[in-house]
Design a protein around this motif. Sequence first.
Motif, PDB file in Angstrom:
ATOM      1  N   VAL A 254       0.824  -1.220   0.000  1.00 30.48           N
ATOM      2  CA  VAL A 254       0.000   0.000   0.000  1.00 30.48           C
ATOM      3  C   VAL A 254       0.852   1.262   0.000  1.00 30.48           C
ATOM      4  CG1 VAL A 254      -1.908  -1.186   1.152  1.00 30.48           C
ATOM      5  CG2 VAL A 254      -0.240   0.091   2.529  1.00 30.48           C
ATOM      6  N   SER A 255       2.142   1.129   0.331  1.00 32.73           N
ATOM      7  CA  SER A 255       3.032   2.285   0.270  1.00 32.73           C
ATOM      8  C   SER A 255       3.503   2.557  -1.159  1.00 32.73           C
ATOM      9  CB  SER A 255       4.253   2.067   1.166  1.00 32.73           C
ATOM     10  OG  SER A 255       3.861   1.915   2.510  1.00 32.73           O
ATOM     11  N   ARG A 256       3.524   1.509  -1.984  1.00 28.32           N
ATOM     12  CA  ARG A 256       4.015   1.646  -3.354  1.00 28.32           C
ATOM     13  C   ARG A 256       2.898   1.749  -4.389  1.00 28.32           C
ATOM     14  NH1 ARG A 256       5.931  -2.453  -5.193  1.00 28.32           N
ATOM     15  NH2 ARG A 256       5.559  -4.002  -3.565  1.00 28.32           N
ATOM     16  N   ARG A 257       1.760   1.136  -4.114  1.00 30.08           N
ATOM     17  CA  ARG A 257       0.644   1.122  -5.079  1.00 30.08           C
ATOM     18  C   ARG A 257      -0.079   2.460  -5.032  1.00 30.08           C
ATOM     19  NH1 ARG A 257      -2.586   0.940  -8.726  1.00 30.08           N
ATOM     20  NH2 ARG A 257      -4.069  -0.744  -9.188  1.00 30.08           N
ATOM     21  N   THR A 258      -0.236   3.097  -6.161  1.00 32.17           N
ATOM     22  CA  THR A 258      -0.873   4.414  -6.194  1.00 32.17           C
ATOM     23  C   THR A 258      -2.182   4.386  -6.972  1.00 32.17           C
ATOM     24  OG1 THR A 258       0.358   5.055  -8.190  1.00 32.17           O
ATOM     25  CG2 THR A 258       1.345   5.586  -6.051  1.00 32.17           C
ATOM     26  N   GLN A 259      -3.112   5.215  -6.538  1.00 28.39           N
ATOM     27  CA  GLN A 259      -4.365   5.489  -7.246  1.00 28.39           C
ATOM     28  C   GLN A 259      -4.687   6.970  -7.046  1.00 28.39           C
ATOM     29  OE1 GLN A 259      -7.508   2.872  -6.020  1.00 28.39           O
ATOM     30  NE2 GLN A 259      -6.708   1.109  -7.124  1.00 28.39           N
ATOM     31  N   PHE A 260      -5.184   7.589  -8.099  1.00 30.50           N
ATOM     32  CA  PHE A 260      -5.508   9.022  -8.044  1.00 30.50           C
ATOM     33  C   PHE A 260      -4.299   9.850  -7.616  1.00 30.50           C
ATOM     34  CE2 PHE A 260      -9.364   6.599  -6.862  1.00 30.50           C
ATOM     35  CZ  PHE A 260     -10.112   6.839  -8.008  1.00 30.50           C
ATOM     36  N   GLY A 261      -3.116   9.363  -8.023  1.00 24.11           N
ATOM     37  CA  GLY A 261      -1.910  10.126  -7.773  1.00 24.11           C
ATOM     38  C   GLY A 261      -1.355  10.056  -6.368  1.00 24.11           C
ATOM     39  N   ARG A 262      -1.793   9.104  -5.567  1.00 23.30           N
ATOM     40  CA  ARG A 262      -1.289   8.988  -4.194  1.00 23.30           C
ATOM     41  C   ARG A 262      -1.270   7.527  -3.763  1.00 23.30           C
ATOM     42  NH1 ARG A 262      -6.308  11.419  -0.638  1.00 23.30           N
ATOM     43  NH2 ARG A 262      -5.104  10.491   1.066  1.00 23.30           N
ATOM     44  N   PRO A 263      -0.398   7.157  -2.833  1.00 27.44           N
ATOM     45  CA  PRO A 263      -0.360   5.768  -2.358  1.00 27.44           C
ATOM     46  C   PRO A 263      -1.700   5.382  -1.726  1.00 27.44           C
ATOM     47  CG  PRO A 263       1.585   6.962  -1.646  1.00 27.44           C
ATOM     48  CD  PRO A 263       0.635   7.979  -2.187  1.00 27.44           C
ATOM     49  N   ILE A 264      -2.142   4.167  -1.989  1.00 26.55           N
ATOM     50  CA  ILE A 264      -3.441   3.760  -1.437  1.00 26.55           C
ATOM     51  C   ILE A 264      -3.382   3.662   0.085  1.00 26.55           C
ATOM     52  CG2 ILE A 264      -4.124   2.571  -3.545  1.00 26.55           C
ATOM     53  CD1 ILE A 264      -3.450  -0.071  -2.193  1.00 26.55           C
ATOM     54  N   GLY A 265      -2.177   3.522   0.639  1.00 28.05           N
ATOM     55  CA  GLY A 265      -2.054   3.483   2.091  1.00 28.05           C
ATOM     56  C   GLY A 265      -2.372   4.799   2.762  1.00 28.05           C
ATOM     57  N   SER A 266      -2.462   5.869   1.976  1.00 22.61           N
ATOM     58  CA  SER A 266      -2.791   7.178   2.549  1.00 22.61           C
ATOM     59  C   SER A 266      -4.290   7.387   2.687  1.00 22.61           C
ATOM     60  CB  SER A 266      -2.199   8.293   1.683  1.00 22.61           C
ATOM     61  OG  SER A 266      -2.808   8.322   0.397  1.00 22.61           O
ATOM     62  N   PHE A 267      -5.098   6.482   2.112  1.00 20.64           N
ATOM     63  CA  PHE A 267      -6.547   6.622   2.229  1.00 20.64           C
ATOM     64  C   PHE A 267      -6.994   6.225   3.631  1.00 20.64           C
ATOM     65  CE2 PHE A 267      -6.344   5.596  -2.486  1.00 20.64           C
ATOM     66  CZ  PHE A 267      -6.428   6.928  -2.862  1.00 20.64           C
ATOM     67  N   GLN A 268      -7.929   6.980   4.179  1.00 20.77           N
ATOM     68  CA  GLN A 268      -8.350   6.766   5.562  1.00 20.77           C
ATOM     69  C   GLN A 268      -8.917   5.376   5.789  1.00 20.77           C
ATOM     70  OE1 GLN A 268      -7.638   9.281   7.568  1.00 20.77           O
ATOM     71  NE2 GLN A 268      -8.236   8.180   9.414  1.00 20.77           N
ATOM     72  N   ALA A 269      -9.682   4.872   4.833  1.00 17.94           N
ATOM     73  CA  ALA A 269     -10.290   3.547   5.002  1.00 17.94           C
ATOM     74  C   ALA A 269      -9.228   2.466   5.122  1.00 17.94           C
ATOM     75  CB  ALA A 269     -11.217   3.248   3.824  1.00 17.94           C
TER      76      ALA A 269
END
Length: 370
Positions: free
Chosen positions: A253-268
Motif C-alpha cells: 500500500v506504500s508503493r501502489r498508487t491510485q488518483f496520484g497517491r499511495p493507497i495506504g494514505s486513504f483513511q479507510a
Amino acid sequence: MFRLDMGPEALLETDEQRQLRAVLRDLLGACDVRAEVENPRGYDRALWDRLAREIGVHGLAVPEEYGGAGCTFAELGVALEELGRVLCPAPVLSTVVLAGHALVASGDRQACARWLPGIASGGLTATAVGFLHPAGLTAERGPDGWVLRGTADFVPDGEGAELLLVLARAPDGERLFACEPDAATCERTARRVLDPTRRQALLRFRGARAEPVGDPATTAATVDAVLDAGRVALAAEQVGGSAHALDAVLDHVSRRTQFGRPIGSFQAVKHRLADLLVAIEGARSASAYTSACLAAGADGLPLAASAAAVVCTDAYRLATAEYVQLHGGIGFTWEHAAHLHLRRARADEALFGTADDHRLRLAGLLGLAD
C-alpha cells in the motif's frame, strides 16, 4: 484463575533471543516455499540440517543430558515464530515440539536417551500419532513384544517420519508407544490437504513392532502436555505469519498508487491496517505469555494455551484476509504468496481444536460452563 510468579521482564525478549531471531531471519530469507513443497520429501533437507547443526533449533528445548542446549520453550518460540513467518515446511512442529515434548513429558529416561539425541541433532524426524484426532489404534503383546494395529488419519508429517510416538489402547488402558515404522507393517499414504506446507498422512498399522514409553498411569497427563505444547508452538507460528502479512501489506500500500497517491494514505485503508496491528500485537502478547508459562512449567498453562489459540487464530485469519484483499486483483491469484498463508491460516484453525473448541475449554477451566 491462576497467577504466574514472574515479573514482566520474563516476557521481554533477551539479547540472546534477539540474536537468534536475527540469525534465523537471515537464513530463512532465501527459503523458497513453493519449491520445497514440490520436493518428494516436502522440505529442504539441507536447510533442515543447517537449522539443526549451525543454529541448534532442534535442540533448543531439549535437556543437555540428551544432547540439547538446555534452553526453554521461550527460545524455541522465537524460532517457531520465524519459521511461521516464511511458512518453512520443515517438520519442526511434529518432530521437535510434538514428538520431542512427548518423550520429555513421559519421564521415560531410557526412551529419552535413545531418541532425543537424534531429534536434537536433526538426524531423526518424528511425529505424534493419535494425539490430535481420535484413532482406533490398539496395542497387543505378540511373540516378540508389543505390536500396533489400526488406522490413524491426518498424522502431521506422518509419511516420512522415522519415529512415531503412538497413543494406542492396550489391555490395561491407553499407553504411549514408540514405533520405528517399516513398509511391511506400517502403510503410509499422503493425504491431499488444504495446506501444502504442512503434510499429513493416513497410517495403517498391521502388526508394527513398538516399545512402550512412560508409565501408563501418566499417559493422559502426557498427552495433555503435548497438545498444550503444540498449541503454544502453533500460536508462535501464527504470530510470525501474521507479522509477515502485515509487512507485505504495508509495503504494497506504500508503493501502489491510485488518483496520484499511495493507497495506504486513504483513511479507510489506514483504519484496516490499524485494526490489524492491534490484533497482531494482542496475539504477540498472548503468544509470549503462553510461551513463558510453558517455559516456567506454570500450572495455568492449559488456560494460557487455549486463550492464545483463540487470539492468535483470530489474528492470523484477519491478517491473511487483509493480505489477499488489500493486494487487489493480484492477491486473488494462486501464484501470489498470500494464498499460501491463507491456506496455512485456515488449516491451523482446526489443527489443535477450533477457536470455538478452545472457548468451551476456557469456560470449563474458568468454571463458567453449565
